[in-house]
Scaffold this motif. Structure first.
Motif, short mmCIF file in Angstrom:
data_model
loop_
_atom_site.label_atom_id
_atom_site.label_comp_id
_atom_site.label_asym_id
_atom_site.label_seq_id
_atom_site.Cartn_x
_atom_site.Cartn_y
_atom_site.Cartn_z
N THR A 196 76.09 49.18 47.15
CA THR A 196 76.57 50.03 46.86
C THR A 196 76.82 50.89 48.08
N THR A 197 77.82 51.75 48.44
CA THR A 197 77.28 52.78 49.86
C THR A 197 78.06 53.53 49.78
N ARG A 198 77.77 54.92 49.94
CA ARG A 198 77.96 56.36 50.39
C ARG A 198 79.04 56.63 51.29
N HIS A 199 79.62 55.89 51.62
CA HIS A 199 80.42 55.71 53.19
C HIS A 199 81.97 55.29 52.59
N VAL A 200 81.91 53.69 51.13
CA VAL A 200 83.06 53.45 50.55
C VAL A 200 82.59 54.28 49.47
N PRO A 201 82.48 55.28 48.27
CA PRO A 201 82.46 55.38 46.90
C PRO A 201 83.74 54.48 46.23
N GLY A 202 82.91 54.37 45.12
CA GLY A 202 83.78 53.14 43.98
C GLY A 202 83.21 52.45 44.10
N VAL A 203 82.77 51.49 44.75
CA VAL A 203 83.20 50.42 45.41
C VAL A 203 81.48 49.28 44.79
N LEU A 230 95.24 48.63 50.05
CA LEU A 230 94.14 49.27 49.62
C LEU A 230 94.05 51.05 49.45
N ALA A 231 94.40 51.25 51.14
CA ALA A 231 94.80 52.85 51.26
C ALA A 231 95.63 53.69 50.50
N HIS A 232 96.08 52.93 49.44
CA HIS A 232 96.65 53.24 48.69
C HIS A 232 96.06 54.29 47.43
N PHE A 233 94.47 53.76 47.25
CA PHE A 233 94.19 53.76 46.68
C PHE A 233 92.49 54.87 46.59
N GLY A 234 93.44 55.97 47.77
CA GLY A 234 91.80 56.74 47.86
C GLY A 234 91.31 56.47 49.24
N TYR A 235 91.11 55.33 49.93
CA TYR A 235 90.61 54.79 50.95
C TYR A 235 91.09 55.02 51.96
N THR A 236 90.33 55.52 52.90
CA THR A 236 90.87 55.35 54.48
C THR A 236 91.13 54.01 54.68
N ASP A 257 85.86 50.91 41.19
CA ASP A 257 85.92 51.36 39.92
C ASP A 257 87.62 51.95 39.44
N GLN A 258 88.46 51.44 39.72
CA GLN A 258 89.87 51.87 38.84
C GLN A 258 90.53 50.95 39.79
N ASP A 259 91.47 50.68 38.39
CA ASP A 259 92.53 49.32 38.73
C ASP A 259 93.23 49.72 39.75
N VAL A 260 93.13 48.44 41.01
CA VAL A 260 94.07 48.31 41.95
C VAL A 260 95.03 47.93 42.50
#
Length: 387
Positions: free
Chosen positions: A50-57, A283-289, A327-330
């Motif tokens: 896991t990484t703090r720089h890309v949450p939820g993965v 995937l940027a639609h789901f909160g990621y940069t 951790d979400q449905d993409v």
């Protein structure tokens, strides 16, 4: 024959990083879209990370050496240097390869460069350059370890893990096998360049010699001066039984049409670039940069494929991303994301972002104290330091 019996991170060093280089320091596959230096640091939890720089993965890694190969003969080394120098010389001329127009990684090839060279037992440039004639002679022609070549080398094949066998050609007495560039996980293509999860690690190998085995390797290209030692050969790999087990993927397609709408002919590299960009933008639609997704595609267990290479004019490449790492449905569906996009509202970005290692429009600066004497303008490419 090289058999990988065991491998893993060093005790006490259960962490790694993924990064992009600044566009003026080599860049990466998508450096024209993402020119700045960025980084994500990963924590290992057994086989997961896991990484703090890309949450939820969170995903399972497949540890492997990015680099493993034998030493070239003088004849093979000369062949490498000649063809790569010719490629560099063509830049900006009518002979320049078409892909140079849409792949912006520079230089086109990393030619021999004594500045910054670390030549094993012969020593480092800071102690030897201009003083030791033998060192100077070797440094003037020594191959850089950035690309994979006929000897194996930095091929970055993510499936070379526990249980694998490698059948490597031998060009010199003793073979001079070398390896490194340990990865906890990597996506097919390692698209951000410093793009696997780089780590310190160990390898446990079993080596054996297949006498006369070079005769079994197909020689597709110039034969070389000695018919008994073919030069235009490549290693053969036997993949082991261990890999992350994911069953559901979201697959993105790309074709041989560049970002300006220009049609190219059966260009699989461009098709893969388009598949990566499609995945990042989606995937940027789901909160990621977009920078977060770029790093993620480079290191998560995604699967790249050439799906079509005969139906003119388009090659078709695909990039398959495991759905279970999020951790979400993409998946595409009705709901809040689609409703927000329909209203022209951007989805709120997850926090924190990747670590930004450079400022826009600022030149890269070396932070390795061993490079201070060289100065920023003469800094050797950073990938060699990793390799």
């Amino acid at each position: 024959k090289v058999e990988i019996l065991d491998l893993g991170p060093l005790d006490g060093d259960e962490w790694g990083f993924t990064g992009t280089f600044h566009k003026d320091n080599g860049g990466g596959f998508l450096t024209d879209h993402y020119p700045e230096a960025t980084k994500a640091c990963w924590d290992f939890e057994g086989c997961y990370c896991t990484t703090r720089h890309v949450p939820g993965v969170r995903f399972a890694g497949l540890i492997h050496p990015g680099l493993i190969g034998t030493a070239p003969s003088p004849e093979l080394l000369a062949m490498w240097n000649q063809r790569e120098a010719q490629l560099v010389a063509e830049e900006g001329t009518p002979m320049e390869k078409t892909s140079c127009g849409y792949c912006h990684t520079r230089p086109l090839a990393t030619l021999p460069n004594p500045e910054g060279a670390m030549l094993g037992a012969l020593g480092h440039c800071k102690q030897k350059a201009g003083i030791d004639k033998a060192w100077d002679s070797v440094a003037a022609a020594a191959a850089r370890t950035v690309p994979g070549r006929e000897n194996g080398g930095n091929c970055d094949i993510k499936n070379l893990s526990r249980g694998c066998s490698l059948y490597l050609p031998v060009f010199v007495p003793g073979a001079n096998l070398s390896m490194g560039d340990m990865h906890f996980s990597q996506g097919d293509g390692e698209v951000s360049f410093c793009g696997a999860i780089e780590m310190s690690g160990f390898l446990d190998l079993r080596l054996s010699v297949i006498k006369g085995g070079m005769k079994m390797l197909p020689n597709v290209g110039p034969p070389g001066p000695n018919p008994s030692v073919p030069l235009s050969v490549n290693p053969i790999f036997e993949i082991g039984p261990v890999e992350p087990r994911y069953s559901e993927y979201l697959v993105f397609e790309g074709i041989s049409v560049d970002e300006q709408g220009k049609q190219h002919f059966l260009d699989a590299t461009l098709a893969y670039k388009r598949a990566c960009l499609n995945a990042i933008k989606y995937l940027a639609h789901f909160g990621y940069t977009e920078e977060q997704v770029y790093l993620l595609l480079s290191c998560c267990p995604c699967e790249g494929r050439i799906s079509g290479i005969v139906d003119v004019p388009n090659a078709v490449a695909t990039l398959a991303i495991p759905l279970a790492i999020f951790d979400q449905d993409v998946r595409p569906k009705a709901g809040q994301v689609l409703e927000a996009l329909a209203r022209g509202v951007a989805v709120k970005k997850l926090s924190p972002d990747v670590a930004h290692e450079s400022a826009p429009a600022a030149p890269p600066a070396p932070l390795d104290p061993r490079l201070e004497a060289l100065g920023p303008a003469e800094e050797p490419d950073a990938k060699r330091a990793k390799s």
